[in-house]
Design a protein around this motif. Structure first.
Motif, PDB file in Angstrom:
ATOM      1  N   SER A 128       4.351 -27.498  -4.142  1.00 19.88           N
ATOM      2  CA  SER A 128       3.158 -29.002  -3.456  1.00 19.88           C
ATOM      3  C   SER A 128       3.363 -29.854  -4.627  1.00 19.88           C
ATOM      4  CB  SER A 128       2.018 -28.576  -3.363  1.00 19.88           C
ATOM      5  OG  SER A 128       1.947 -27.593  -5.076  1.00 19.88           O
ATOM      6  N   ARG A 129       4.387 -29.590  -5.508  1.00 18.71           N
ATOM      7  CA  ARG A 129       4.425 -30.842  -6.689  1.00 18.71           C
ATOM      8  C   ARG A 129       3.033 -31.530  -7.520  1.00 18.71           C
ATOM      9  NH1 ARG A 129       8.995 -34.290  -6.164  1.00 18.71           N
ATOM     10  NH2 ARG A 129      10.545 -33.635  -5.774  1.00 18.71           N
ATOM     11  N   THR A 130       2.030 -30.316  -7.173  1.00 19.41           N
ATOM     12  CA  THR A 130       0.349 -30.901  -7.753  1.00 19.41           C
ATOM     13  C   THR A 130      -0.074 -29.688  -8.444  1.00 19.41           C
ATOM     14  OG1 THR A 130      -0.474 -29.520  -5.774  1.00 19.41           O
ATOM     15  CG2 THR A 130      -0.378 -32.148  -6.362  1.00 19.41           C
ATOM     16  N   LEU A 131      -0.591 -29.910  -9.733  1.00 12.79           N
ATOM     17  CA  LEU A 131      -1.114 -28.686 -10.689  1.00 12.79           C
ATOM     18  C   LEU A 131      -1.856 -28.070 -10.035  1.00 12.79           C
ATOM     19  CD1 LEU A 131      -1.354 -27.461 -14.035  1.00 12.79           C
ATOM     20  CD2 LEU A 131      -3.414 -29.222 -13.052  1.00 12.79           C
ATOM     21  N   ARG A 132      -1.689 -26.539 -10.206  1.00 15.64           N
ATOM     22  CA  ARG A 132      -2.390 -25.427  -8.321  1.00 15.64           C
ATOM     23  C   ARG A 132      -3.118 -24.579 -10.373  1.00 15.64           C
ATOM     24  NH1 ARG A 132      -1.808 -23.026  -4.369  1.00 15.64           N
ATOM     25  NH2 ARG A 132      -1.146 -25.250  -3.577  1.00 15.64           N
ATOM     26  N   ARG A 133      -5.254 -24.658 -10.388  1.00 17.16           N
ATOM     27  CA  ARG A 133      -5.550 -23.597 -10.861  1.00 17.16           C
ATOM     28  C   ARG A 133      -6.453 -23.292  -9.975  1.00 17.16           C
ATOM     29  NH1 ARG A 133      -9.409 -26.385 -15.372  1.00 17.16           N
ATOM     30  NH2 ARG A 133     -10.104 -24.964 -16.705  1.00 17.16           N
ATOM     31  N   THR A 134      -6.651 -21.569 -10.410  1.00 21.95           N
ATOM     32  CA  THR A 134      -7.164 -21.006  -9.353  1.00 21.95           C
ATOM     33  C   THR A 134      -7.420 -19.399 -10.283  1.00 21.95           C
ATOM     34  OG1 THR A 134      -6.787 -18.947  -6.949  1.00 21.95           O
ATOM     35  CG2 THR A 134      -4.714 -19.777  -8.766  1.00 21.95           C
ATOM     36  N   GLU A 135      -8.778 -18.850  -9.368  1.00 20.42           N
ATOM     37  CA  GLU A 135      -9.173 -17.651 -10.604  1.00 20.42           C
ATOM     38  C   GLU A 135      -8.896 -16.530  -9.853  1.00 20.42           C
ATOM     39  OE1 GLU A 135     -13.087 -18.189 -10.613  1.00 20.42           O
ATOM     40  OE2 GLU A 135     -13.189 -19.824 -11.895  1.00 20.42           O
ATOM     41  N   ASN A 136      -7.851 -16.713  -8.338  1.00 19.67           N
ATOM     42  CA  ASN A 136      -6.963 -15.381  -7.556  1.00 19.67           C
ATOM     43  C   ASN A 136      -5.870 -14.858  -7.792  1.00 19.67           C
ATOM     44  OD1 ASN A 136      -9.663 -15.601  -5.987  1.00 19.67           O
ATOM     45  ND2 ASN A 136      -8.856 -17.727  -4.119  1.00 19.67           N
ATOM     46  N   GLY A 137      -5.355 -15.715  -8.562  1.00 19.79           N
ATOM     47  CA  GLY A 137      -4.109 -14.877  -9.460  1.00 19.79           C
ATOM     48  C   GLY A 137      -3.166 -15.382  -8.299  1.00 19.79           C
ATOM     49  N   ILE A 138      -2.089 -16.422  -8.955  1.00 19.43           N
ATOM     50  CA  ILE A 138      -0.476 -15.943  -8.431  1.00 19.43           C
ATOM     51  C   ILE A 138       0.713 -15.016  -9.127  1.00 19.43           C
ATOM     52  CG2 ILE A 138       0.686 -17.825  -7.490  1.00 19.43           C
ATOM     53  CD1 ILE A 138      -1.370 -19.947  -8.167  1.00 19.43           C
ATOM     54  N   PRO A 139       0.732 -14.478  -7.616  1.00 18.24           N
ATOM     55  CA  PRO A 139       2.128 -13.907  -7.828  1.00 18.24           C
ATOM     56  C   PRO A 139       3.006 -14.349  -8.668  1.00 18.24           C
ATOM     57  CG  PRO A 139       1.553 -12.851  -6.076  1.00 18.24           C
ATOM     58  CD  PRO A 139       0.723 -14.156  -6.129  1.00 18.24           C
ATOM     59  N   VAL A 140       3.397 -14.043  -9.632  1.00 16.47           N
ATOM     60  CA  VAL A 140       4.901 -14.684 -10.266  1.00 16.47           C
ATOM     61  C   VAL A 140       5.954 -14.388  -9.513  1.00 16.47           C
ATOM     62  CG1 VAL A 140       6.264 -15.285 -12.205  1.00 16.47           C
ATOM     63  CG2 VAL A 140       3.981 -15.044 -12.047  1.00 16.47           C
ATOM     64  N   SER A 141       6.253 -13.035  -9.900  1.00 17.85           N
ATOM     65  CA  SER A 141       7.608 -12.673  -9.162  1.00 17.85           C
ATOM     66  C   SER A 141       7.386 -11.291  -8.542  1.00 17.85           C
ATOM     67  CB  SER A 141       8.760 -12.264  -9.963  1.00 17.85           C
ATOM     68  OG  SER A 141      10.050 -11.490 -10.057  1.00 17.85           O
ATOM     69  N   PRO A 142       7.814 -11.257  -6.937  1.00 13.39           N
ATOM     70  CA  PRO A 142       7.894  -9.909  -6.474  1.00 13.39           C
ATOM     71  C   PRO A 142       8.105  -8.408  -7.436  1.00 13.39           C
ATOM     72  CG  PRO A 142       9.610 -10.497  -5.841  1.00 13.39           C
ATOM     73  CD  PRO A 142       8.768 -11.804  -6.710  1.00 13.39           C
ATOM     74  N   ALA A 143       9.405  -8.357  -7.686  1.00 15.27           N
ATOM     75  CA  ALA A 143       9.564  -7.545  -8.783  1.00 15.27           C
ATOM     76  C   ALA A 143       8.347  -7.161  -9.913  1.00 15.27           C
ATOM     77  CB  ALA A 143      11.314  -8.195  -9.703  1.00 15.27           C
ATOM     78  N   PRO A 152       4.180  -7.473  -9.617  1.00 14.54           N
ATOM     79  CA  PRO A 152       3.344  -8.234  -9.016  1.00 14.54           C
ATOM     80  C   PRO A 152       1.996  -7.917 -10.006  1.00 14.54           C
ATOM     81  CG  PRO A 152       3.902  -5.233  -8.785  1.00 14.54           C
ATOM     82  CD  PRO A 152       5.322  -6.223  -8.970  1.00 14.54           C
ATOM     83  N   GLU A 153       2.240  -6.996 -11.312  1.00 11.18           N
ATOM     84  CA  GLU A 153       0.720  -7.559 -11.770  1.00 11.18           C
ATOM     85  C   GLU A 153       0.953  -8.634 -12.482  1.00 11.18           C
ATOM     86  OE1 GLU A 153       3.932  -4.940 -14.193  1.00 11.18           O
ATOM     87  OE2 GLU A 153       3.546  -5.243 -12.444  1.00 11.18           O
ATOM     88  N   ALA A 154       2.149  -9.544 -12.816  1.00  7.91           N
ATOM     89  CA  ALA A 154       2.026 -10.410 -13.549  1.00  7.91           C
ATOM     90  C   ALA A 154       1.897 -11.436 -12.479  1.00  7.91           C
ATOM     91  CB  ALA A 154       3.632 -11.362 -14.126  1.00  7.91           C
ATOM     92  N   GLU A 155       0.578 -12.057 -12.838  1.00  8.08           N
ATOM     93  CA  GLU A 155      -0.068 -13.242 -11.598  1.00  8.08           C
ATOM     94  C   GLU A 155      -0.557 -14.473 -12.620  1.00  8.08           C
ATOM     95  OE1 GLU A 155      -2.993 -11.137 -10.011  1.00  8.08           O
ATOM     96  OE2 GLU A 155      -2.390 -10.977  -7.601  1.00  8.08           O
ATOM     97  N   ALA A 156      -0.119 -15.991 -12.166  1.00 10.77           N
ATOM     98  CA  ALA A 156      -0.931 -16.835 -12.872  1.00 10.77           C
ATOM     99  C   ALA A 156      -1.854 -17.467 -12.444  1.00 10.77           C
ATOM    100  CB  ALA A 156       0.474 -17.779 -12.940  1.00 10.77           C
ATOM    101  N   GLY A 157      -2.430 -17.914 -13.477  1.00 11.52           N
ATOM    102  CA  GLY A 157      -4.046 -18.465 -13.131  1.00 11.52           C
ATOM    103  C   GLY A 157      -3.893 -20.154 -13.169  1.00 11.52           C
ATOM    104  N   VAL A 158      -2.742 -20.719 -13.700  1.00 12.24           N
ATOM    105  CA  VAL A 158      -2.060 -22.500 -13.879  1.00 12.24           C
ATOM    106  C   VAL A 158      -1.308 -21.897 -13.474  1.00 12.24           C
ATOM    107  CG1 VAL A 158      -3.212 -24.448 -14.681  1.00 12.24           C
ATOM    108  CG2 VAL A 158      -4.310 -22.850 -15.199  1.00 12.24           C
ATOM    109  N   VAL A 159      -0.231 -23.461 -13.244  1.00 10.75           N
ATOM    110  CA  VAL A 159       0.751 -23.232 -12.412  1.00 10.75           C
ATOM    111  C   VAL A 159       0.659 -25.273 -12.863  1.00 10.75           C
ATOM    112  CG1 VAL A 159       3.112 -23.564 -10.836  1.00 10.75           C
ATOM    113  CG2 VAL A 159       1.317 -21.582 -11.112  1.00 10.75           C
TER     114      VAL A 159
END
Length: 213
Positions: free
Chosen positions: A146-161, A163-170
């Motif tokens: 998307s090439r845009t900043l993403r900020r979320t409260e739901n969490g974005i999984p970083v790696s399937p390996a 699963p507990e590591a989730e990003a709040g800002v990308v």
């Protein structure tokens, strides 16, 4: 090779190989379907190749997708073998990414990761060892695209390996107009502050500058 390669660009420290525009159709007509077999239920697994042998357990391989226009590196071995590997400008700057991760972790008190287009190249905090070198998730890849900043409260999984590591800002890393990867702050509770988001954006911009000629 002429069927696969359009041109080879030679630089001082690496080569870039541009594939033919119709590479997908060439590969589909090359008889590869006889060498690999995707069992029922595996057709939609991304970046996965399953090779079947009679009377033997199937072997599963991770596949790095190489599309038209993506740069490659060529390596040769003593025995005459030639190795093609996708070139990652962000991966070449992994030491810089590691330093930025540590600086942001100490400043924001949050784990931080830097990724190229395929995997995590640097991480800090609680998931440093677990995430380093792991393939990125489809969700992170979609945010990068998307090439845009993403900020979320739901969490974005970083790696399937992991699963507990989730990003709040990308924050995407774009250098010279090319998408090279992303930087991410992990954790959503509490949400990242505005100052933390600006620090992440500044780090992503600085990292992108390191890849410019």
């Amino acid at each position: 090779l002429e069927l696969l390669i359009d041109r080879i660009l030679v630089f001082e420290d690496h080569l870039e190989i541009r594939l033919q525009a119709d590479i997908d159709s060439i590969l589909r007509s090359s008889g590869l379907e006889e060498a690999v077999n995707f069992d029922f239920g595996t057709e939609k697994i991304e970046k996965t190749l399953i090779q079947s042998y009679k009377n033997h357990k199937d072997k599963v391989f991770r596949v790095n997708d190489i599309s038209n226009g993506e740069p490659l590196e060529i390596f040769t071995e003593a025995g005459g073998s030639v190795i093609f590997r996708k070139y990652s400008p962000a991966g070449e700057q992994s030491a810089t990414a590691g330093n930025l991760c540590e600086a942001l972790y100490r400043t924001c008190a949050r784990p931080v990761v830097f990724c190229d287009r395929d995997s995590v190249i640097a991480a800090s905090g609680a998931f440093r060892r677990e995430l380093d070198g792991r393939p990125i998730s489809p969700e992170i890849d979609a945010v990068m695209q998307s090439r845009t900043l993403r900020r979320t409260e739901n969490g974005i999984p970083v790696s399937p390996a992991v699963p507990e590591a989730e990003a709040g800002v990308v924050a995407p890393v774009i250098s010279g107009g090319d998408l090279c990867g992303c930087a991410a702050l992990l954790g959503t509770d509490p949400p990242a502050s505005d100052s933390d988001v600006k620090l992440l954006q500044a780090a992503a911009l600085f990292f992108a500058k390191q890849m410019e000629p």
